[in-house]
Design a protein around this motif. Structure first.
Motif, PDB file in Angstrom:
ATOM      1  N   SER A  69      54.979  43.564  19.651  1.00 48.31           N
ATOM      2  CA  SER A  69      56.214  43.051  18.117  1.00 48.31           C
ATOM      3  C   SER A  69      56.539  41.939  19.429  1.00 48.31           C
ATOM      4  O   SER A  69      57.179  41.300  18.412  1.00 48.31           O
ATOM      5  N   GLY A  70      56.836  41.017  20.586  1.00 44.97           N
ATOM      6  CA  GLY A  70      57.109  40.165  21.239  1.00 44.97           C
ATOM      7  C   GLY A  70      58.296  40.754  21.584  1.00 44.97           C
ATOM      8  O   GLY A  70      58.907  39.462  22.726  1.00 44.97           O
ATOM      9  N   MET A  71      58.736  42.206  22.269  1.00 44.31           N
ATOM     10  CA  MET A  71      59.513  41.989  22.380  1.00 44.31           C
ATOM     11  C   MET A  71      59.562  43.628  23.193  1.00 44.31           C
ATOM     12  O   MET A  71      59.235  44.419  22.598  1.00 44.31           O
ATOM     13  N   PHE A  72      60.418  43.874  24.388  1.00 48.09           N
ATOM     14  CA  PHE A  72      60.363  45.146  25.378  1.00 48.09           C
ATOM     15  C   PHE A  72      61.626  45.205  26.084  1.00 48.09           C
ATOM     16  O   PHE A  72      62.515  44.865  26.931  1.00 48.09           O
ATOM     17  N   VAL A  73      62.182  46.543  25.530  1.00 43.79           N
ATOM     18  CA  VAL A  73      63.993  46.867  26.000  1.00 43.79           C
ATOM     19  C   VAL A  73      63.741  47.694  27.162  1.00 43.79           C
ATOM     20  O   VAL A  73      63.161  49.023  26.561  1.00 43.79           O
ATOM     21  N   ALA A  74      64.504  47.865  28.222  1.00 44.23           N
ATOM     22  CA  ALA A  74      63.946  49.111  29.109  1.00 44.23           C
ATOM     23  C   ALA A  74      64.946  49.346  29.981  1.00 44.23           C
ATOM     24  O   ALA A  74      65.649  48.300  30.859  1.00 44.23           O
ATOM     25  N   GLU A  75      65.471  50.818  30.780  1.00 41.64           N
ATOM     26  CA  GLU A  75      66.030  50.694  31.949  1.00 41.64           C
ATOM     27  C   GLU A  75      65.178  50.334  32.830  1.00 41.64           C
ATOM     28  O   GLU A  75      63.420  50.934  33.212  1.00 41.64           O
ATOM     29  N   LEU A  76      65.395  49.575  33.837  1.00 40.07           N
ATOM     30  CA  LEU A  76      63.866  49.809  34.744  1.00 40.07           C
ATOM     31  C   LEU A  76      64.902  49.371  36.641  1.00 40.07           C
ATOM     32  O   LEU A  76      66.227  48.694  36.658  1.00 40.07           O
ATOM     33  N   VAL A  77      63.763  49.710  37.517  1.00 38.35           N
ATOM     34  CA  VAL A  77      64.674  49.450  38.902  1.00 38.35           C
ATOM     35  C   VAL A  77      63.878  49.185  39.607  1.00 38.35           C
ATOM     36  O   VAL A  77      63.125  48.910  39.174  1.00 38.35           O
ATOM     37  N   ASP A  78      64.704  48.159  40.575  1.00 37.12           N
ATOM     38  CA  ASP A  78      63.641  47.441  41.399  1.00 37.12           C
ATOM     39  C   ASP A  78      62.483  48.148  42.076  1.00 37.12           C
ATOM     40  O   ASP A  78      62.924  49.078  42.613  1.00 37.12           O
ATOM     41  N   GLY A  79      61.580  47.343  42.256  1.00 36.93           N
ATOM     42  CA  GLY A  79      60.127  48.301  42.488  1.00 36.93           C
ATOM     43  C   GLY A  79      59.438  49.235  41.953  1.00 36.93           C
ATOM     44  O   GLY A  79      58.200  50.021  42.360  1.00 36.93           O
TER      45      GLY A  79
END
Length: 508
Positions: A310-320
């Motif tokens: 869809s051209g976009m992705f949103v999420a909670e992300l964590v290093d590693g």
């Protein structure tokens, strides 16, 4: 004639040898008379003495002053005694040592002549540890802070300190024979006579006590939070974190905190004062400990399948965290931002601080635009240094400054990668993502006009990328250029406050 000479020489040599033998048979009679009365002294004193020394028969050699704590000789002064019948003066140092109790020492004087005949005299010396009215904490920057006496041998100062306070401690001269004594850090412990900084460390920046005991050398704080035997890493000025795989009901030893004072928040239950029990379902987690609120929290680190069709992705992300992108058939030809992603075989590892992010596929320039988010809006810089910092201006652009310069179009503002602890990073390459001959951009608190860093709130430690004017814009120093194809990592450090920002530049 020759025979007579040899005979005369033999007679002379024999007479000389006989004379020497007579001298050697004289032991001499060294005599000393102390002219100083000894009764009491303080640890750390330089104790003066005067001795009248003589020997009527044989030349003198040395006068020694020796100090014994029990059977151990702890100090000695040696004086050459060239002239008989003379007063000799000197000083002997009374060592200031850890844990030595007040008590009696033995002061011994030894006078010796050249034939090794000697005479000894001993005196009993009562020693006490100085009871200082206060000490002085000397920071790495040279600032001196008084440490008042709070008990026998115990000193403390409570102040608003940074989390780390490298400093040594000095004690003043006491009495007529006293010396200033310093306490510093050598071989991972506090010793007297050193000015190397003691690495005082608290869990967080704030108001806390630095303490020191002049007898035991016990000091605080030396914060070290061990989680399952491993030190937690600093996230920001208040928080620490560690990532790992944990099983439900796993017992995890901890040290460095009072478990009973903490909100375990459903992440753990208390086993005892030295261990926690993991209460969440088994898996890979990032465990966070906030020392301001004394609260634990956890984020499960699951592999992320980021569909960009869809051209976009949103999420909670964590290093590693493992990220696998889909929806882009030619991803291998795309430019991947090293501030946010690290390639790892068939996937990527997220490289910025934990938080909510929007990833947008820019198909025109074949790169992934990453922006920190707060709710559904681009994140802004908060008063505690968290949030986001944005770059707007000329001479910079991703993936190519030639094709996609930011300029003064706020919609193209670049989001610096949050690194935690009030630090933000952007990596650029000369003549690719940053111009080598001229730049004119600055840091903003939001993706747009509003809060910004001016010269009064930011300094640069670099000799090429400088901030010469009040507007806070970054420029190249006069007559200086950046190197083509050279990688530069720009780090903005707000750990001392948003109005005390420091820009550093590292070449890689």
């Amino acid at each position: 004639m020759k025979t007579i000479k040899y005979f005369l020489m033999t007679l002379f040599a024999g007479a000389l040898l006989a004379s020497c033998k007579d001298d050697e048979q004289l032991p001499g009679n060294p005599v000393m008379n102390p002219k100083t009365q000894f009764g009491a002294a303080l640890f750390g004193d330089s104790l003066p003495f005067t001795i009248h020394a003589s020997d009527a028969d044989v030349p003198l050699s040395t006068l020694k002053a020796q100090l014994f704590y029990g059977e151990e000789k702890v100090s000695e002064t040696v004086i050459r005694t060239k002239t008989s019948g003379t007063d000799y003066s000197g000083k002997i140092y009374i060592p200031y040592l850890k844990d030595i109790p007040n008590g009696k020492a033995t002061l011994k004087f030894i006078l010796q002549n050249i034939h090794f005949t000697l005479v000894e005299q001993e005196s009993e010396l009562a020693l006490t540890r100085p009871d200082y009215p206060s000490l002085t904490l000397v920071t790495k920057e040279g600032k001196e802070i008084a440490m008042p006496r709070v008990g026998l041998y115990q000193y403390a100062v409570e102040n608003l300190f940074e989390k780390e306070v490298p400093a040594f401690i000095k004690a003043p001269k006491m009495g007529a024979n006293g010396n200033e004594i310093t306490f510093g850090w050598e071989n991972n412990k506090i010793v007297q006579g050193s000015m190397s900084e003691i690495p005082f460390l608290n869990a967080i920046k704030g108001t806390y006590q630095i303490t020191f005991n002049t007898k035991s050398y016990a000091a605080s704080p030396f914060f070290k939070f061990l989680f399952n035997g491993t030190p937690m890493e600093v996230m920001d000025s208040e928080s620490y974190s560690i990532s790992g795989t944990y099983a439900k009901d796993q017992v995890i030893p901890v040290s460095g905190i009072q478990i009973g004072e903490w909100d375990l928040a459903g992440v753990f239950t208390k086993k005892d004062n030295t261990a926690l029990i993991f209460a969440l379902p088994g898996g890979k987690y990032k465990i966070m400990a906030n020392f301001a609120t004394k609260t634990f929290s956890a984020i499960e680190i699951k592999d992320v399948d980021a569909d960009l069709s869809s051209g976009m992705f949103v999420a909670e992300l964590v290093d590693g965290q493992v990220i696998r992108f889909s929806g882009i058939s030619d991803l291998k030809d795309w430019w991947i931002d090293p501030d946010f992603f690290t390639a790892a075989g068939d996937h990527f590892l997220f490289a910025a601080a934990p938080g909510k992010y929007k990833i947008t596929a820019n198909k025109a320039f074949k790169y992934l635009v990453v922006e920190a988010m707060k709710g559904n809006e681009p994140a802004t810089l908060q008063s505690d240094g968290t949030g986001a910092v944005w770059i707007i201006g000329e001479g910079i652009g991703k993936p190519s400054v030639e094709l996609n310069q930011v300029g003064w179009d706020t919609s193209k503002a670049l989001c610096m990668a949050p690194m935690g602890n009030g630090r933000y990073r952007i990596t650029v390459v000369g003549d690719r993502s940053i111009k080598t001959t001229a730049i004119n951009f600055k840091f903003f608190h939001q993706k747009g006009w509003g809060g910004e860093f001016t010269k009064s709130t930011i300094t640069s430690t670099h000799d090429i990328i400088v901030i010469p004017d009040n507007d806070g814009n970054l420029h190249l120093a006069t007559g200086k250029t950046l190197k083509k194809d050279q990688t530069y990592v720009l780090t903005l450090d707000l750990s001392a406050g948003n109005d005390k920002a420091v820009l550093s530049v590292e070449e890689k």
